[in-house]
Design a protein around this motif. Structure first.
Motif, PDB file in Angstrom:
ATOM      1  N   MET A 277       0.403  -1.557   0.176  1.00  0.00           N
ATOM      2  CA  MET A 277      -0.024  -0.292  -0.112  1.00  0.00           C
ATOM      3  C   MET A 277       0.564   1.203  -0.062  1.00  0.00           C
ATOM      4  O   MET A 277      -0.121   2.461  -0.387  1.00  0.00           O
TER       5      MET A 277
ATOM      6  N   LYS B  14      -0.880   3.602  -2.464  1.00  0.00           N
ATOM      7  CA  LYS B  14      -1.700   2.721  -3.804  1.00  0.00           C
ATOM      8  C   LYS B  14      -2.930   2.371  -3.196  1.00  0.00           C
ATOM      9  O   LYS B  14      -2.510   1.493  -1.938  1.00  0.00           O
ATOM     10  N   ILE B  15      -4.271   2.724  -3.126  1.00  0.00           N
ATOM     11  CA  ILE B  15      -5.904   1.914  -2.880  1.00  0.00           C
ATOM     12  C   ILE B  15      -6.268   1.833  -4.025  1.00  0.00           C
ATOM     13  O   ILE B  15      -6.739   3.186  -5.478  1.00  0.00           O
ATOM     14  N   ASP B  16      -6.647   0.482  -4.639  1.00  0.00           N
ATOM     15  CA  ASP B  16      -7.423   0.075  -5.466  1.00  0.00           C
ATOM     16  C   ASP B  16      -7.693   0.756  -7.155  1.00  0.00           C
ATOM     17  O   ASP B  16      -6.302   0.787  -7.101  1.00  0.00           O
ATOM     18  N   LYS B  17      -7.742   1.170  -7.591  1.00  0.00           N
ATOM     19  CA  LYS B  17      -7.284   1.700  -8.768  1.00  0.00           C
ATOM     20  C   LYS B  17      -6.467   3.182  -8.375  1.00  0.00           C
ATOM     21  O   LYS B  17      -6.059   4.021  -9.669  1.00  0.00           O
ATOM     22  N   TRP B  18      -6.190   3.690  -7.775  1.00  0.00           N
ATOM     23  CA  TRP B  18      -5.485   5.106  -7.781  1.00  0.00           C
ATOM     24  C   TRP B  18      -4.098   4.529  -6.982  1.00  0.00           C
ATOM     25  O   TRP B  18      -3.718   4.106  -6.372  1.00  0.00           O
ATOM     26  N   LYS B  19      -2.897   5.351  -7.792  1.00  0.00           N
ATOM     27  CA  LYS B  19      -2.134   5.681  -7.146  1.00  0.00           C
ATOM     28  C   LYS B  19      -1.628   7.643  -6.595  1.00  0.00           C
ATOM     29  O   LYS B  19      -1.764   7.906  -6.971  1.00  0.00           O
TER      30      LYS B  19
ATOM     31  N   TYR C 273      -4.762   7.538 -12.199  1.00  0.00           N
ATOM     32  CA  TYR C 273      -6.090   6.657 -12.293  1.00  0.00           C
ATOM     33  C   TYR C 273      -5.804   5.375 -12.654  1.00  0.00           C
ATOM     34  O   TYR C 273      -6.098   5.933 -14.508  1.00  0.00           O
ATOM     35  N   GLN C 274      -6.022   4.278 -12.762  1.00  0.00           N
ATOM     36  CA  GLN C 274      -6.884   3.307 -13.700  1.00  0.00           C
ATOM     37  C   GLN C 274      -7.713   2.935 -14.393  1.00  0.00           C
ATOM     38  O   GLN C 274      -8.167   1.615 -13.768  1.00  0.00           O
TER      39      GLN C 274
END
Length: 369
Positions: free
Chosen positions: A204, A238-243, A273-274
């Motif tokens: 994370m 790093k959280i889910d689709k976010w960096k 955002y991915q």
């Protein structure tokens, strides 16, 4: 006779397969090309101009290299890396060097880490990009520090530790190699330079701290954006689709001419955002404040600037993607910072006139091999 030939062939095949199992050499590289737009470029006659141009390396330096290792047994291996920059628009390489970016050999231990010697990226260039939302593209954390954090140094001795509970350390020392002038460097080279980097990685959170000293050819710390001390701290969340990425850097150049600004502070915050497995969107803001003091042809005066950047990538495959980036920089009255990492005394330069804003954009394609 045939039996002997078959036996000899079998032995040769066995030796060859054994050597291949213990030694590997890999060719690698990447090629980047596209189109670029930039406005408000100071033209030297009191006005400014715009330009459209075909450019290579806007998303990342085009390069070609060879790297390899040999198993020495007992958890040890010999390693090497040879890497040069390529400008695909005109076919030139490395600014006159055969291997402009990396040329080193070393030994790696699974227990004790890696020790190497040769030319390499300077320690902050090797360490900052991972915490830069724009991974040191043409528009990136290098822009408002005029390329201070993407240099290379020669005559390096480096150590990279193993990872221990998420932590690792890297140290680099670049000799000047000049008789009677320990801190100085050869013509066209930096002087004695060094640095240390401590990193923590987890699924994370990543955190990194860097301290380094990059000296001029004369062995001095005399320009905040060319030869200076650097204190860097950065973090990735790093959280889910976010960096989300943030960093702070302080520069100090105590050998600067009297009265010239000798400190600067650099901050940034950005996020990626991915959106889909193939499509990502990145936005970031970068801020620079140069400390009190005057300026000259090579030194920035007291000033500040804010750079806003928005970019996207779309992957066709694991090795090929399209990219696009647009950026805007707003300068204070004395500021001449460009959206690109242009040294103050560069010729030609992309800098605007003092106090003028600037917009830049580029699109292109990157292929990795």
């Amino acid at each position: 006779m045939k039996s002997r030939l078959w036996k000899a062939a079998a032995c040769l095949a066995l030796v060859s397969s054994g050597a291949a199992a213990q030694t590997s050499v890999t060719m690698y590289g990447r090629l980047d090309g596209g189109i670029e737009y930039l406005n408000h470029i100071a033209n030297g006659t009191g006005g400014s101009s715009s330009r459209w141009s075909a450019e290579g390396g806007d998303w990342g330096t085009s390069m070609w290299g060879l790297k390899g290792n040999e198993d020495l047994g007992g958890g040890l291996s010999a390693v090497f890396d040879l890497e040069t920059a390529i400008q695909i628009m005109n076919g030139t390489t490395g600014g006159g060097r055969l291997w402009s970016r990396r040329a080193y050999v070393g030994v790696n231990s699974k227990t004790w880490g890696q020790l190497q010697a040769g030319r390499n990226l300077f320690i902050d260039s090797d360490g900052v990009w991972e915490f830069d939302p724009f991974v040191q593209q043409a528009v990136s954390s290098a822009s408002l520090v005029r390329g201070r954090n993407w240099q290379q140094t020669s005559n390096n001795v480096e150590y990279h530790s193993p990872v221990f509970h998420g932590f690792d350390v890297q140290g680099q020392y670049a000799f000047g190699n000049q008789p009677g002038a320990f801190n100085s460097g050869a013509q066209g080279e930096f002087g004695r330079s060094d640095g240390i980097m401590l990193t923590y990685h987890s699924p994370m959170l990543d955190v990194r701290g860097i301290y380094d000293e990059l000296r001029s050819q004369d062995g001095k710390l005399d320009n905040i954006f060319q030869a200076s001390r650097e204190y860097f701290v950065g973090a990735n969340l790093k959280i889910d689709k976010w960096k989300v990425q943030a960093a702070y850097t302080h520069y100090a150049a105590p050998d600067s001419p009297v009265g010239v600004a000798d400190t600067a502070d650099h901050y940034w915050l950005g996020a990626t955002y991915q959106m889909t497995p193939a499509w990502a969107l990145t936005a970031a803001g970068f801020y620079i404040r140069v400390g009190e003091g005057s300026g000259d042809a090579a030194h920035d005066p007291a000033s500040h600037a804010m750079l806003y950047a928005l970019g996207t990538t779309y992957n066709f495959s694991k090795r090929t993607f399209l990219y696009g980036t647009v950026a805007y920089v707003r300068n204070s009255a004395n500021g001449t910072f460009s959206v690109f990492a242009t040294p103050r005394d560069a010729e030609p330069s992309t800098s605007p006139m003092a106090g003028e804003s600037q917009t830049g954009a580029y699109i292109g394609m990157m292929h990795v091999f």
